[in-house]
Write a protein that holds these residues in place. Structure first.
Motif, PDB file in Angstrom:
ATOM      1  N   VAL A 118       0.845  -1.193   0.000  1.00  0.00           N
ATOM      2  CA  VAL A 118       0.000   0.000   0.000  1.00  0.00           C
ATOM      3  C   VAL A 118       0.879   1.240   0.000  1.00  0.00           C
ATOM      4  O   VAL A 118       1.783   1.368   0.845  1.00  0.00           O
ATOM      5  CB  VAL A 118      -0.926   0.025   1.235  1.00  0.00           C
ATOM      6  CG1 VAL A 118      -1.796   1.277   1.230  1.00  0.00           C
ATOM      7  CG2 VAL A 118      -1.809  -1.220   1.266  1.00  0.00           C
ATOM      8  N   PRO A 119       0.651   2.189  -0.942  1.00  0.00           N
ATOM      9  CA  PRO A 119       1.421   3.444  -0.930  1.00  0.00           C
ATOM     10  C   PRO A 119       1.006   4.318   0.249  1.00  0.00           C
ATOM     11  O   PRO A 119      -0.175   4.411   0.592  1.00  0.00           O
ATOM     12  CB  PRO A 119       1.057   4.097  -2.267  1.00  0.00           C
ATOM     13  CG  PRO A 119      -0.279   3.517  -2.625  1.00  0.00           C
ATOM     14  CD  PRO A 119      -0.277   2.121  -2.086  1.00  0.00           C
ATOM     15  N   THR A 120       1.974   4.939   0.916  1.00  0.00           N
ATOM     16  CA  THR A 120       1.725   5.862   2.020  1.00  0.00           C
ATOM     17  C   THR A 120       2.528   7.130   1.794  1.00  0.00           C
ATOM     18  O   THR A 120       3.448   7.159   0.960  1.00  0.00           O
ATOM     19  CB  THR A 120       2.116   5.236   3.371  1.00  0.00           C
ATOM     20  OG1 THR A 120       3.542   5.197   3.457  1.00  0.00           O
ATOM     21  CG2 THR A 120       1.548   3.830   3.519  1.00  0.00           C
ATOM     22  N   PRO A 121       2.242   8.202   2.527  1.00  0.00           N
ATOM     23  CA  PRO A 121       3.020   9.444   2.359  1.00  0.00           C
ATOM     24  C   PRO A 121       4.495   9.285   2.657  1.00  0.00           C
ATOM     25  O   PRO A 121       5.314  10.106   2.211  1.00  0.00           O
ATOM     26  CB  PRO A 121       2.353  10.397   3.362  1.00  0.00           C
ATOM     27  CG  PRO A 121       0.959   9.876   3.510  1.00  0.00           C
ATOM     28  CD  PRO A 121       1.085   8.385   3.404  1.00  0.00           C
ATOM     29  N   VAL A 122       4.880   8.251   3.411  1.00  0.00           N
ATOM     30  CA  VAL A 122       6.297   8.070   3.753  1.00  0.00           C
ATOM     31  C   VAL A 122       6.916   6.877   3.034  1.00  0.00           C
ATOM     32  O   VAL A 122       7.993   6.414   3.400  1.00  0.00           O
ATOM     33  CB  VAL A 122       6.462   7.912   5.277  1.00  0.00           C
ATOM     34  CG1 VAL A 122       6.069   9.196   5.990  1.00  0.00           C
ATOM     35  CG2 VAL A 122       5.653   6.737   5.794  1.00  0.00           C
ATOM     36  N   GLY A 123       6.224   6.365   2.017  1.00  0.00           N
ATOM     37  CA  GLY A 123       6.741   5.235   1.267  1.00  0.00           C
ATOM     38  C   GLY A 123       5.756   4.086   1.213  1.00  0.00           C
ATOM     39  O   GLY A 123       4.640   4.165   1.740  1.00  0.00           O
ATOM     40  N   THR A 124       6.151   3.011   0.581  1.00  0.00           N
ATOM     41  CA  THR A 124       5.267   1.861   0.400  1.00  0.00           C
ATOM     42  C   THR A 124       5.332   0.934   1.613  1.00  0.00           C
ATOM     43  O   THR A 124       6.418   0.559   2.068  1.00  0.00           O
ATOM     44  CB  THR A 124       5.654   1.078  -0.859  1.00  0.00           C
ATOM     45  OG1 THR A 124       5.529   1.924  -1.996  1.00  0.00           O
ATOM     46  CG2 THR A 124       4.747  -0.139  -1.031  1.00  0.00           C
ATOM     47  N   PHE A 125       4.166   0.593   2.119  1.00  0.00           N
ATOM     48  CA  PHE A 125       4.073  -0.384   3.203  1.00  0.00           C
ATOM     49  C   PHE A 125       3.799  -1.745   2.583  1.00  0.00           C
ATOM     50  O   PHE A 125       2.867  -1.902   1.792  1.00  0.00           O
ATOM     51  CB  PHE A 125       2.951  -0.017   4.158  1.00  0.00           C
ATOM     52  CG  PHE A 125       2.619  -1.113   5.146  1.00  0.00           C
ATOM     53  CD1 PHE A 125       3.411  -1.313   6.267  1.00  0.00           C
ATOM     54  CD2 PHE A 125       1.540  -1.952   4.933  1.00  0.00           C
ATOM     55  CE1 PHE A 125       3.118  -2.317   7.172  1.00  0.00           C
ATOM     56  CE2 PHE A 125       1.240  -2.961   5.830  1.00  0.00           C
ATOM     57  CZ  PHE A 125       2.035  -3.154   6.954  1.00  0.00           C
ATOM     58  N   ALA A 126       4.596  -2.737   2.949  1.00  0.00           N
ATOM     59  CA  ALA A 126       4.432  -4.081   2.402  1.00  0.00           C
ATOM     60  C   ALA A 126       4.560  -5.116   3.506  1.00  0.00           C
ATOM     61  O   ALA A 126       5.428  -5.001   4.383  1.00  0.00           O
ATOM     62  CB  ALA A 126       5.474  -4.346   1.310  1.00  0.00           C
ATOM     63  N   THR A 127       3.690  -6.101   3.464  1.00  0.00           N
ATOM     64  CA  THR A 127       3.762  -7.205   4.422  1.00  0.00           C
ATOM     65  C   THR A 127       3.063  -8.419   3.826  1.00  0.00           C
ATOM     66  O   THR A 127       2.335  -8.317   2.836  1.00  0.00           O
ATOM     67  CB  THR A 127       3.126  -6.832   5.777  1.00  0.00           C
ATOM     68  OG1 THR A 127       3.383  -7.875   6.728  1.00  0.00           O
ATOM     69  CG2 THR A 127       1.618  -6.651   5.638  1.00  0.00           C
ATOM     70  N   GLY A 128       3.293  -9.558   4.438  1.00  0.00           N
ATOM     71  CA  GLY A 128       2.662 -10.783   3.960  1.00  0.00           C
ATOM     72  C   GLY A 128       3.002 -11.935   4.875  1.00  0.00           C
ATOM     73  O   GLY A 128       3.834 -11.814   5.786  1.00  0.00           O
ATOM     74  N   ALA A 129       2.332 -13.057   4.655  1.00  0.00           N
ATOM     75  CA  ALA A 129       2.589 -14.243   5.471  1.00  0.00           C
ATOM     76  C   ALA A 129       2.033 -15.469   4.762  1.00  0.00           C
ATOM     77  O   ALA A 129       1.084 -15.373   3.970  1.00  0.00           O
ATOM     78  CB  ALA A 129       1.954 -14.108   6.852  1.00  0.00           C
ATOM     79  N   GLU A 130       2.659 -16.600   5.041  1.00  0.00           N
ATOM     80  CA  GLU A 130       2.159 -17.889   4.578  1.00  0.00           C
ATOM     81  C   GLU A 130       2.169 -18.836   5.769  1.00  0.00           C
ATOM     82  O   GLU A 130       3.185 -18.945   6.476  1.00  0.00           O
ATOM     83  CB  GLU A 130       3.024 -18.439   3.456  1.00  0.00           C
ATOM     84  CG  GLU A 130       2.504 -19.755   2.887  1.00  0.00           C
ATOM     85  CD  GLU A 130       3.288 -20.216   1.674  1.00  0.00           C
ATOM     86  OE1 GLU A 130       2.952 -21.286   1.118  1.00  0.00           O
ATOM     87  OE2 GLU A 130       4.236 -19.503   1.277  1.00  0.00           O
ATOM     88  N   VAL A 131       1.043 -19.510   6.002  1.00  0.00           N
ATOM     89  CA  VAL A 131       0.924 -20.341   7.192  1.00  0.00           C
ATOM     90  C   VAL A 131      -0.012 -21.510   6.918  1.00  0.00           C
ATOM     91  O   VAL A 131      -0.961 -21.391   6.134  1.00  0.00           O
ATOM     92  CB  VAL A 131       0.397 -19.493   8.387  1.00  0.00           C
ATOM     93  CG1 VAL A 131      -0.989 -18.937   8.105  1.00  0.00           C
ATOM     94  CG2 VAL A 131       0.414 -20.298   9.670  1.00  0.00           C
ATOM     95  N   PHE A 132       0.271 -22.650   7.551  1.00  0.00           N
ATOM     96  CA  PHE A 132      -0.618 -23.809   7.513  1.00  0.00           C
ATOM     97  C   PHE A 132      -0.768 -24.297   8.945  1.00  0.00           C
ATOM     98  O   PHE A 132       0.162 -24.872   9.510  1.00  0.00           O
ATOM     99  CB  PHE A 132      -0.055 -24.902   6.609  1.00  0.00           C
ATOM    100  CG  PHE A 132      -0.891 -26.163   6.579  1.00  0.00           C
ATOM    101  CD1 PHE A 132      -2.271 -26.099   6.501  1.00  0.00           C
ATOM    102  CD2 PHE A 132      -0.293 -27.411   6.628  1.00  0.00           C
ATOM    103  CE1 PHE A 132      -3.050 -27.244   6.471  1.00  0.00           C
ATOM    104  CE2 PHE A 132      -1.049 -28.573   6.593  1.00  0.00           C
ATOM    105  CZ  PHE A 132      -2.434 -28.480   6.517  1.00  0.00           C
ATOM    106  N   ARG A 133      -1.938 -24.042   9.545  1.00  0.00           N
ATOM    107  CA  ARG A 133      -2.154 -24.340  10.948  1.00  0.00           C
ATOM    108  C   ARG A 133      -3.630 -24.708  11.190  1.00  0.00           C
ATOM    109  O   ARG A 133      -4.490 -24.493  10.347  1.00  0.00           O
ATOM    110  CB  ARG A 133      -1.818 -23.130  11.825  1.00  0.00           C
ATOM    111  CG  ARG A 133      -0.380 -22.687  11.793  1.00  0.00           C
ATOM    112  CD  ARG A 133       0.542 -23.616  12.549  1.00  0.00           C
ATOM    113  NE  ARG A 133       1.872 -23.035  12.721  1.00  0.00           N
ATOM    114  CZ  ARG A 133       2.833 -23.086  11.828  1.00  0.00           C
ATOM    115  NH1 ARG A 133       2.615 -23.682  10.663  1.00  0.00           N
ATOM    116  NH2 ARG A 133       4.016 -22.551  12.063  1.00  0.00           N
ATOM    117  N   GLN A 134      -3.867 -25.207  12.397  1.00  0.00           N
ATOM    118  CA  GLN A 134      -5.243 -25.471  12.831  1.00  0.00           C
ATOM    119  C   GLN A 134      -5.980 -24.160  13.033  1.00  0.00           C
ATOM    120  O   GLN A 134      -5.430 -23.182  13.539  1.00  0.00           O
ATOM    121  CB  GLN A 134      -5.237 -26.259  14.136  1.00  0.00           C
ATOM    122  CG  GLN A 134      -6.627 -26.546  14.698  1.00  0.00           C
ATOM    123  CD  GLN A 134      -6.571 -27.170  16.077  1.00  0.00           C
ATOM    124  OE1 GLN A 134      -5.666 -27.951  16.376  1.00  0.00           O
ATOM    125  NE2 GLN A 134      -7.525 -26.825  16.924  1.00  0.00           N
TER     126      GLN A 134
END
Length: 306
Positions: A118-134
């Motif tokens: 996501v673009p923000t006034p102070v730069g691009t915010f990026a995150t993510g995750a991959e998970v396999f759980r109950q």
């Protein structure tokens, strides 16, 4: 026509629509799974010595987040959720309020892969995750089945979703929600003399507070439905659901209610032959979404009584 005496309907209620926690309930998703009940919703399995075992496999995918006006949210977003559940249901010949009594449980597992930029006034915010759980365990201590006529089935259920799933408040996606949910459910099915079936499921989800985040999601209402024609052992037609959050979320600093809604439609089919496993299959596309992700889901459910 000859109506089936029992339609083996096992609810694999798994939360399939996990999004990011900045709008419309804490996770941006329905608390319990949508699109579980379609054909035969009003009929529970027959009473048996051992019970009914079932499994549900579903795949949900989305690349779109909607705001309160139904407009696309900015940024690059993707989420894929593959859910697999095992379910057990035991209907008995004991009667309560003129209905057969039963109970059950569902244990789900999620494989989740999500990311956002996501673009923000102070730069691009990026995150993510991959998970396999109950994910969160669901227990049904009360199931009541009424069959006023061979072609009419009605059942009431009380479901408890316990916070047993894997949860990390700092992770982008989590299979568990970290709060309790209490859900009264009412299901009904009518089959005409010509084999036309109409089935509906009505559910309220009442959520407790997530104490790790001090967030309490509002009450959620869902109506699932299916309309189809019986052709030999098959039922073919259209299914879907309407989801609406009917009370505001509550959290520190939250100034708007973040109420979500969604409508989903698509083809649905089921197969029932006495002595054989019952099968349900549907493919739903979401429309008219507010305050959450908009995507599509494919789901296969199988059940057998012993």
């Amino acid at each position: 026509m000859n109506y089936p005496r029992h339609i083996r309907a096992v609810g694999g209620t798994i939360a399939l629509f996990i999004s990011i926690g900045s709008y419309a309930t804490e996770s941006g998703s329905p608390t319990t799974a949508a699109g579980v009940y379609d054909f035969g919703a009003g009929f529970m399995p027959p009473a048996s010595d051992i019970g009914t075992f079932g499994s549900r496999v579903a795949y949900y995918s989305t690349t779109v987040r909607k705001d309160n006006q139904g407009h696309d949210q900015p940024g690059d977003f993707s989420l894929d959720v593959q859910s697999t559940s095992v379910a057990y249901m035991r209907m008995t010949n004991h009667e309560l309020f003129g209905a057969r009594y039963g109970f059950g449980a569902v244990l789900p597992f999620f494989r989740m892969n999500g990311s956002i930029r996501v673009p923000t006034p102070v730069g691009t915010f990026a995150t993510g995750a991959e998970v396999f759980r109950q994910a969160d365990l669901q227990v049904l201590p009360l199931i009541l089945q009424w069959t006023p006529a061979p072609n009419i089935g009605i059942n009431a259920q009380f479901q408890i979703q316990a916070p047993t799933g894997d949860y990390d408040k700092n992770r982008f996606v989590s299979p568990g929600l970290n709060h309790w949910t209490f859900s009264p459910v009412l299901n009904a099915t009518y089959i005409s003399e010509r084999g036309l079936e109409a089935s509906s499921s009505f559910e309220l989800d009442i959520n407790t507070r997530n104490h790790d985040t001090d967030y309490r999601s509002g009450i959620e209402y869902r109506h699932e439905f299916a309309l189809g024609q019986h052709v030999d052992n098959w039922t073919l037609g259209l299914g879907g659901y309407y989801y609406q959050q009917i009370s505001d979320d509550d959290a520190p600093g939250l100034t708007e209610g973040n109420r979500a809604r969604a409508l989903a439609l698509g083809p649905a089919a089921s197969y029932f032959k006495p002595g054989m496993p019952a099968v349900w299959l549907h493919a739903y596309k979401e429309f008219d979404v507010r305050n959450r992700a908009e995507g599509y889901t494919l789901a296969l459910r199988v059940a057998q009584s012993f």
